[in-house]
Design a protein around this motif. Structure first.
Motif, mmCIF file in Angstrom:
data_model
loop_
_atom_site.group_PDB
_atom_site.id
_atom_site.type_symbol
_atom_site.label_atom_id
_atom_site.label_comp_id
_atom_site.label_asym_id
_atom_site.label_seq_id
_atom_site.Cartn_x
_atom_site.Cartn_y
_atom_site.Cartn_z
ATOM 1 N N LEU A 141 -17.829 101.902 51.732
ATOM 2 C CA LEU A 141 -18.370 102.062 53.086
ATOM 3 C C LEU A 141 -18.874 100.731 53.649
ATOM 4 N N ARG A 142 -19.618 99.992 52.846
ATOM 5 C CA ARG A 142 -20.141 98.707 53.304
ATOM 6 C C ARG A 142 -19.008 97.733 53.636
ATOM 7 N N ARG A 143 -18.008 97.667 52.758
ATOM 8 C CA ARG A 143 -16.888 96.758 52.989
ATOM 9 C C ARG A 143 -16.139 97.125 54.276
ATOM 10 N N ALA A 144 -15.925 98.424 54.505
ATOM 11 C CA ALA A 144 -15.244 98.872 55.728
ATOM 12 C C ALA A 144 -16.060 98.493 56.964
ATOM 13 N N ARG A 145 -17.372 98.679 56.878
ATOM 14 C CA ARG A 145 -18.238 98.336 58.023
ATOM 15 C C ARG A 145 -18.211 96.842 58.290
ATOM 16 N N LEU A 146 -18.320 96.037 57.248
ATOM 17 C CA LEU A 146 -18.324 94.586 57.419
ATOM 18 C C LEU A 146 -16.963 94.070 57.880
ATOM 19 N N ASP A 147 -15.872 94.699 57.400
ATOM 20 C CA ASP A 147 -14.531 94.312 57.850
ATOM 21 C C ASP A 147 -14.378 94.527 59.354
ATOM 22 N N GLN A 148 -15.069 95.527 59.880
ATOM 23 C CA GLN A 148 -15.024 95.814 61.318
ATOM 24 C C GLN A 148 -16.081 95.020 62.094
ATOM 25 N N GLU A 149 -16.845 94.213 61.372
ATOM 26 C CA GLU A 149 -17.923 93.408 61.960
ATOM 27 C C GLU A 149 -18.889 94.267 62.761
ATOM 28 N N ARG A 150 -19.268 95.395 62.169
ATOM 29 C CA ARG A 150 -20.206 96.305 62.819
ATOM 30 C C ARG A 150 -21.530 96.273 62.085
ATOM 31 N N THR A 151 -22.572 96.580 62.814
ATOM 32 C CA THR A 151 -23.906 96.591 62.228
ATOM 33 C C THR A 151 -24.178 97.956 61.593
ATOM 34 N N LEU A 152 -25.136 97.953 60.700
ATOM 35 C CA LEU A 152 -25.577 99.192 60.080
ATOM 36 C C LEU A 152 -26.085 100.150 61.148
ATOM 37 N N LYS A 153 -26.821 99.621 62.100
ATOM 38 C CA LYS A 153 -27.375 100.444 63.181
ATOM 39 C C LYS A 153 -26.270 101.101 63.995
ATOM 40 N N ASP A 154 -25.238 100.348 64.325
ATOM 41 C CA ASP A 154 -24.132 100.868 65.123
ATOM 42 C C ASP A 154 -23.432 102.018 64.402
ATOM 43 N N ALA A 173 -24.568 103.845 61.853
ATOM 44 C CA ALA A 173 -25.505 104.955 61.642
ATOM 45 C C ALA A 173 -25.627 105.802 62.907
ATOM 46 N N GLU A 174 -25.732 105.156 64.054
ATOM 47 C CA GLU A 174 -25.828 105.905 65.313
ATOM 48 C C GLU A 174 -24.552 106.690 65.588
ATOM 49 N N ALA A 175 -23.398 106.076 65.355
ATOM 50 C CA ALA A 175 -22.127 106.757 65.588
ATOM 51 C C ALA A 175 -21.954 107.945 64.640
ATOM 52 N N ALA A 176 -22.471 107.823 63.433
ATOM 53 C CA ALA A 176 -22.356 108.891 62.440
ATOM 54 C C ALA A 176 -23.484 109.908 62.549
ATOM 55 N N ARG A 177 -24.481 109.601 63.368
ATOM 56 C CA ARG A 177 -25.675 110.437 63.508
ATOM 57 C C ARG A 177 -26.401 110.595 62.170
ATOM 58 N N ILE A 178 -26.535 109.440 61.499
ATOM 59 C CA ILE A 178 -27.250 109.345 60.223
ATOM 60 C C ILE A 178 -28.355 108.319 60.445
ATOM 61 N N SER A 179 -29.492 108.495 59.822
ATOM 62 C CA SER A 179 -30.529 107.484 59.990
ATOM 63 C C SER A 179 -30.074 106.177 59.344
ATOM 64 N N ALA A 215 -18.292 112.236 55.305
ATOM 65 C CA ALA A 215 -17.307 112.453 56.366
ATOM 66 C C ALA A 215 -17.783 111.844 57.683
ATOM 67 N N ALA A 216 -19.065 111.976 57.981
ATOM 68 C CA ALA A 216 -19.607 111.412 59.218
ATOM 69 C C ALA A 216 -19.554 109.885 59.192
ATOM 70 N N ALA A 217 -19.929 109.276 58.076
ATOM 71 C CA ALA A 217 -19.893 107.817 57.959
ATOM 72 C C ALA A 217 -18.461 107.315 58.031
ATOM 73 N N ALA A 218 -17.557 108.000 57.345
ATOM 74 C CA ALA A 218 -16.144 107.607 57.391
ATOM 75 C C ALA A 218 -15.616 107.729 58.809
ATOM 76 N N GLY A 219 -15.931 108.832 59.462
ATOM 77 C CA GLY A 219 -15.482 109.041 60.843
ATOM 78 C C GLY A 219 -15.999 107.976 61.785
ATOM 79 N N ALA A 220 -17.234 107.567 61.598
ATOM 80 C CA ALA A 220 -17.817 106.520 62.447
ATOM 81 C C ALA A 220 -17.097 105.193 62.248
ATOM 82 N N LEU A 221 -16.464 105.036 61.092
ATOM 83 C CA LEU A 221 -15.713 103.817 60.789
ATOM 84 C C LEU A 221 -14.224 103.966 61.102
ATOM 85 N N GLY A 222 -13.855 105.111 61.700
ATOM 86 C CA GLY A 222 -12.459 105.350 62.038
ATOM 87 C C GLY A 222 -11.614 105.758 60.845
ATOM 88 N N LEU A 223 -12.254 106.263 59.814
ATOM 89 C CA LEU A 223 -11.560 106.697 58.604
ATOM 90 C C LEU A 223 -11.709 108.202 58.451
#
Length: 138
Positions: A40-53, A55-61, A81-89
């Motif tokens: 999850l972290r690698r996917a987020r960093l590959d997309q150059e997205r912040t943790l906050k971004d 988390a908000e898209a996934a509706r997770i704190s 599933a929510a975190a993956a979906g927020a990352l387009g996965l």
């Protein structure tokens, strides 16, 4: 009172380790939560997205997503599933990436073990072994 051990107080709980202390960290099987968090972290960093971004898209704190990424929390399938979906996965994509990561780690562990003195005769007994390979059926 013969059941009590002399090195323990009567009201102390006996602690039994889950893993033997003699197994080096590099030889242990990775925990699923660590693998998923790394993916999850690698996917987020590959997309150059912040943790906050994410988390908000996934509706997770944000603190909870951070804990999941660091492998400190066992996330439910809904959270994954929510975190993956927020990352387009899709969840299947996340699991496939985690399986690939597990297989790569198994190869690295196996290579470290063979460098550590596994004899040629022992390696010959298990040629082409796919220990650690995980196949997911859809």
């Amino acid at each position: 009172m013969s059941d009590q051990q002399p090195d323990r107080q009567p009201d102390e709980a006996r602690v039994i380790p889950l893993r033997p202390a003699t197994v080096p960290a590099a030889a242990r099987e990775p925990l699923w939560r660590h693998v998923l968090g790394d993916v999850l972290r690698r996917a987020r960093l590959d997309q150059e997205r912040t943790l906050k971004d994410v988390a908000e898209a996934a509706r997770i704190s944000m603190p909870y997503l951070s804990e999941v990424e660091r492998g400190r929390k066992e996330a439910s399938s809904e959270v994954l599933a929510a975190a993956a979906g927020a990352l387009g996965l899709g969840l299947a994509d996340l699991l496939a990436l985690a399986q690939r990561e597990l297989a790569e780690r198994a190869v690295r562990r196996s290579a470290r073990r063979s460098e550590g003195g596994m004899s040629a005769s022992r390696r010959a007994v298990h040629p082409g072994s796919h220990r650690g390979e995980v196949r997911l059926a859809a």
